[in-house]
Design a protein around this motif. Sequence first.
Motif, PDB file in Angstrom:
ATOM      1  N   ARG A 256      -6.088 -52.341  12.789  1.00  0.00           N
ATOM      2  CA  ARG A 256      -5.696 -50.999  13.224  1.00  0.00           C
ATOM      3  C   ARG A 256      -4.562 -51.104  14.233  1.00  0.00           C
ATOM      4  O   ARG A 256      -4.659 -51.816  15.234  1.00  0.00           O
ATOM      5  CB  ARG A 256      -6.887 -50.283  13.845  1.00  0.00           C
ATOM      6  CG  ARG A 256      -6.646 -48.799  14.067  1.00  0.00           C
ATOM      7  CD  ARG A 256      -7.898 -48.112  14.573  1.00  0.00           C
ATOM      8  NE  ARG A 256      -7.696 -46.688  14.787  1.00  0.00           N
ATOM      9  CZ  ARG A 256      -8.601 -45.896  15.348  1.00  0.00           C
ATOM     10  NH1 ARG A 256      -9.772 -46.387  15.721  1.00  0.00           N
ATOM     11  NH2 ARG A 256      -8.335 -44.610  15.520  1.00  0.00           N
ATOM     12  N   ARG A 257      -3.491 -50.380  13.985  1.00  0.00           N
ATOM     13  CA  ARG A 257      -2.332 -50.451  14.849  1.00  0.00           C
ATOM     14  C   ARG A 257      -2.488 -49.518  16.046  1.00  0.00           C
ATOM     15  O   ARG A 257      -3.257 -48.549  16.001  1.00  0.00           O
ATOM     16  CB  ARG A 257      -1.064 -50.115  14.063  1.00  0.00           C
ATOM     17  CG  ARG A 257      -0.804 -51.094  12.920  1.00  0.00           C
ATOM     18  CD  ARG A 257       0.499 -50.801  12.235  1.00  0.00           C
ATOM     19  NE  ARG A 257       1.640 -51.038  13.118  1.00  0.00           N
ATOM     20  CZ  ARG A 257       2.178 -52.230  13.339  1.00  0.00           C
ATOM     21  NH1 ARG A 257       1.677 -53.307  12.756  1.00  0.00           N
ATOM     22  NH2 ARG A 257       3.221 -52.369  14.130  1.00  0.00           N
ATOM     23  N   ILE A 258      -1.725 -49.792  17.082  1.00  0.00           N
ATOM     24  CA  ILE A 258      -1.897 -49.080  18.339  1.00  0.00           C
ATOM     25  C   ILE A 258      -1.586 -47.599  18.219  1.00  0.00           C
ATOM     26  O   ILE A 258      -2.180 -46.770  18.911  1.00  0.00           O
ATOM     27  CB  ILE A 258      -1.036 -49.729  19.449  1.00  0.00           C
ATOM     28  CG1 ILE A 258      -1.433 -49.153  20.818  1.00  0.00           C
ATOM     29  CG2 ILE A 258       0.451 -49.531  19.162  1.00  0.00           C
ATOM     30  CD1 ILE A 258      -0.808 -49.872  21.982  1.00  0.00           C
ATOM     31  N   GLU A 259      -0.669 -47.222  17.323  1.00  0.00           N
ATOM     32  CA  GLU A 259      -0.320 -45.814  17.192  1.00  0.00           C
ATOM     33  C   GLU A 259      -1.398 -45.002  16.485  1.00  0.00           C
ATOM     34  O   GLU A 259      -1.341 -43.770  16.458  1.00  0.00           O
ATOM     35  CB  GLU A 259       1.019 -45.650  16.462  1.00  0.00           C
ATOM     36  CG  GLU A 259       1.012 -46.137  15.033  1.00  0.00           C
ATOM     37  CD  GLU A 259       1.471 -47.572  14.912  1.00  0.00           C
ATOM     38  OE1 GLU A 259       1.995 -47.917  13.830  1.00  0.00           O
ATOM     39  OE2 GLU A 259       1.327 -48.338  15.890  1.00  0.00           O
ATOM     40  N   SER A 260      -2.389 -45.692  15.911  1.00  0.00           N
ATOM     41  CA  SER A 260      -3.467 -44.987  15.217  1.00  0.00           C
ATOM     42  C   SER A 260      -4.738 -44.916  16.060  1.00  0.00           C
ATOM     43  O   SER A 260      -5.811 -44.609  15.536  1.00  0.00           O
ATOM     44  CB  SER A 260      -3.775 -45.670  13.878  1.00  0.00           C
ATOM     45  OG  SER A 260      -4.239 -46.991  14.084  1.00  0.00           O
TER      46      SER A 260
END
Length: 440
Positions: A147-151
Amino acid sequence: MEPFGVLGVDLSPRDLRETAYEILVGACRSSGSGRRLTYVSNSNSRDRSSQQLSPLSSSSSSVQRSLSTLELDASAVKELGLKARKKNKSDADRLGGAASEVQSNLVRKRAGVTVGELVRVQMRVSEQTDSRIRRGLLRVAAGQLGRRIESMVLPLELLQHLKPSDFTTQVEYDACQKRILKILEAGLLLHPHLPLDNSQTAPQRLRQILHTASQKPIEIGKQSESMNILRNVVTSLACRSFDGSMSDTCHWADGIPLNLHLYRILLQACFDVTDESSVIDEVDEVLDQIKKTWVVLGINQVFHNLCFLWVLFNQYISTGEIEDDLVFATEKMLVEVEKDANSTNDPAYSKILCSTLGLVLDWAEKMLQRYHETFYRGNLDLMRSVLSLGISAAQILDSGKKNKELDVACSRVDTYIRSSLRSAFSQTGKREGHLEQKIF
């Protein structure tokens, strides 16, 4: 001087600095650069064999790509004419100019000093705080692989994964929890990415939770009902989109002016903590890392240019106006900002642009309206740059009037000359009057 506007929430500079650092570390890890990156001097970057001096150098393709990108970005800052911190005179005498620089690079490589470690020091973040943030991010990553930080809403995740045992005292833990909740208030309620819908219950529900938390700490844990309620409310606010659907991207730190305050703190890490009028040698590498936060803060090249202009200018003012190179760099940065201003129709950007250039113009005019007192034969280059700043800022602010560039420039110069002459004659008259009083 504050061009970005007030936050309206009780967050100290330290609170904002720690939040900005959390975003930076999280963004670097999310982008695949979470490993320790060994600093490679620009002067020796083409000599790949020199990397063997550091036991921490990596041969992985991702690291090599990062280093190649840093080399390309270096020219952007060099074009501004920024100078690194002046070497200590005793060191220069002992090692010699070129020898001192080589020795500094060798020591840095052998010590395995990383860009991340350098930024930590520049942002005045303690090793204990850095270790705590990284432990928290590891726990977050362990439960949400890929999971990426923007999500995600980073403060919410850290709130749940940081433990009292990560802190020296319970007081520190409680203070951290309060800071995180205030950040959520600023990013979701006071300065949201999208305007709040008063018909929805989520904003009011979050206000109630924050009010309760200000009196009694929230119970943290996966099975905690209060935490689950907070998560649901925060997610519903952070994942809103223009069409009313739920977005995969979370918006909690990209509302103006919260994002600009946080980004300014990151940009200030480019200035040497021991000599704040000079940039660090590794300024280009640091900027490369900082730009990885754009996806969280909602920053693009246009806002970056404007923020960087303000940081350069404000650094000159706050350090006592002793390093003229900062004015020269601001002048060059204003050229890019003018291009952006002519091609950008974003009302939010225009508002920040006007407030920023308004402050620059006010300062420049105060200098130019008494230039007989301020400038002399030895600093005419500074006078030229200040005049350029004043005229360019005035032209951008007056851009609504077509074909008025020449009129603006001529009018401003005429005003400065008349004002400075009046000031000079006034001062001469006062001195003569004072002299006559002494004689008689």
